[in-house]
Design an enzyme around this catalytic site. Structure first.
Site, PDB file in Angstrom:
ATOM      1  N   SER A  80       0.719  -1.228  -0.223  1.00 18.29           N
ATOM      2  CA  SER A  80      -0.146  -0.304  -0.042  1.00 18.29           C
ATOM      3  C   SER A  80       0.718   1.400  -0.131  1.00 18.29           C
ATOM      4  O   SER A  80       0.284   2.432  -0.239  1.00 18.29           O
ATOM      5  CB  SER A  80      -1.068  -0.130   1.226  1.00 18.29           C
ATOM      6  N   LYS A  83       0.743   3.587  -3.077  1.00 17.99           N
ATOM      7  CA  LYS A  83      -0.640   4.201  -3.155  1.00 17.99           C
ATOM      8  C   LYS A  83      -0.207   5.935  -3.256  1.00 17.99           C
ATOM      9  O   LYS A  83      -0.725   6.588  -4.351  1.00 17.99           O
ATOM     10  CB  LYS A  83      -1.562   3.915  -2.315  1.00 17.99           C
ATOM     11  N   TYR A 205      -2.346  -2.102 -10.666  1.00 16.21           N
ATOM     12  CA  TYR A 205      -2.396  -1.966  -9.187  1.00 16.21           C
ATOM     13  C   TYR A 205      -1.804  -3.178  -8.530  1.00 16.21           C
ATOM     14  O   TYR A 205      -0.952  -2.995  -7.498  1.00 16.21           O
ATOM     15  CB  TYR A 205      -3.878  -1.779  -8.962  1.00 16.21           C
TER      16      TYR A 205
END
Ligand code: GLN
Length: 336
Positions: A80, A83, A205
């Site tokens: 993450s 991100k 992603y």
């Protein structure tokens, strides 16, 4: 072009062999090495291979000094943490207004993988939760999947000063099991919030989550933000100056999952964590902190990493709203 050797050689010529600050970091490392609270992420088998004792702390200053203790060469997946930086690239590709039409910047107080969209605008809440990160990845320009991934990896290299690989087994596992992420992506497609190339975007992603980094890279990511977007060692610009503010403000309000309020209160530094066990934290105009330890607390943040950042923030007065004289003076120790 900078590469890992350039970064290494420029670093070893600058970093002191020993210093009060390095001694301090060594003490922190010793203090928290024995903290064995938390659990290694095991939602895919590859992540469960991490060793609970792995623990690295790295601090990179805006004037190019690097201080590191413990396992700072150990590679792990950025997860993450990517991100925040992909959000920066989306801003460069489209500008603030357009990105904000697609992704809001509101903290959720919900877990990172919650399936909630803003009821009025259908936007995902922020670029740091999975839905928002997928919508953000969707904005990354490129004529095909290869070019989009290449741009993303180049962007990372701008921050860290070295090339990065994807951990293919992690990528394939994320892709093979990420049904919840796929469901969110298709829900957003239903509302017209993402483009038709959503399957390609989901791959992007899952690939961005699978980029391999070490604690030193995490320190360079945040030191580059702390330095207004220019890597303090390679002197390369990694992100347009005008968007540094956007990235770090969302890190402050949303970067530590549903512990972001607690983190802002206790640590007071814009930061981002990942299930691989990394944390990157920005002390603006001063330094970047990168920590790595795969034991995660209930909210998904690295237990030792949180402790290290709490101590650093308190002892050096790094909290954004700190007004008291800290016990240690950063200017005397490392920033002259
Ligand atoms: N790859 C993970 C996911 O999408 C990212 C998790 C994380 O670091 N919180 O579920």
């Amino acid at each position: 072009m900078a590469n890992s050797e350039n970064l290494q050689s420029s670093v070893s010529s600058i970093a002191p062999v020993t210093s009060p600050f390095l001694n301090y970091l060594n003490e922190l490392h010793q203090k928290y090495q024995s903290l064995n609270d938390g659990k290694i992420a095991d939602y895919i088998p590859e992540l469960a291979l991490a060793k609970p004792e792995w623990f690295g702390i790295c601090v990179a200053t805006v004037d190019g000094q690097l201080f590191e203790v413990g396992n700072c060469d150990q590679l792990f997946t950025v997860q993450s943490i990517s991100k925040a930086f992909v959000f920066g690239l989306a801003l460069e590709d489209h500008g603030r207004e357009y990105v904000n039409c697609k992704v809001s910047v509101e903290p959720t107080g919900e877990a990172f993988n919650s399936i909630v969209l803003d009821e009025i605008t259908n936007r995902p809440y922020n670029p740091m939760v999975n839905a928002g990160a997928i919508a953000t990845a969707d904005l990354i320009k490129g004529k095909n999947s290869t070019e989009r991934l290449k741009r993303l990896l180049e962007m990372f290299k701008g921050y860290t000063g070295r090339d990065h690989d994807i951990n293919v087994p992690v990528f394939l596992s994320e892709k093979g099991t990420g049904f919840r992420n796929k469901a969110m992506a298709y829900l957003m497609l239903n509302f017209g919030m993402v483009s038709e190339k959503i399957d390609e975007t989901l791959d992007l992603y899952f690939q961005q989550c699978s980029i391999m980094v070490n604690a030193r890279d995490l320190a360079m990511l945040s030191a580059t933000l702390a330095n207004g977007g220019i890597n303090p060692i390679t002197k390369q610009r990694a992100i347009a100056e005008e968007y540094v503010r956007d990235v770090i403000s969302v890190m402050l309000t949303c970067g530590m999952y549903d512990a972001s309020g607690e983190w802002a209160y206790r640590v007071g530094l814009p930061a981002k964590s990942g299930v691989g066990g990394g944390i990157t934290a920005v002390a603006l105009r001063k330094l970047g902190v990168g920590t790595f330890s795969p034991l995660l607390d209930k909210k998904g943040n690295s237990t030792r990493g949180v402790k290290v950042c709490e101590d650093l923030s308190r002892d050096f007065g790094l909290h954004l709203f700190n007004v008291v004289k800290p016990t240690h003076n950063l200017e005397e120790w490392i920033l002259r």
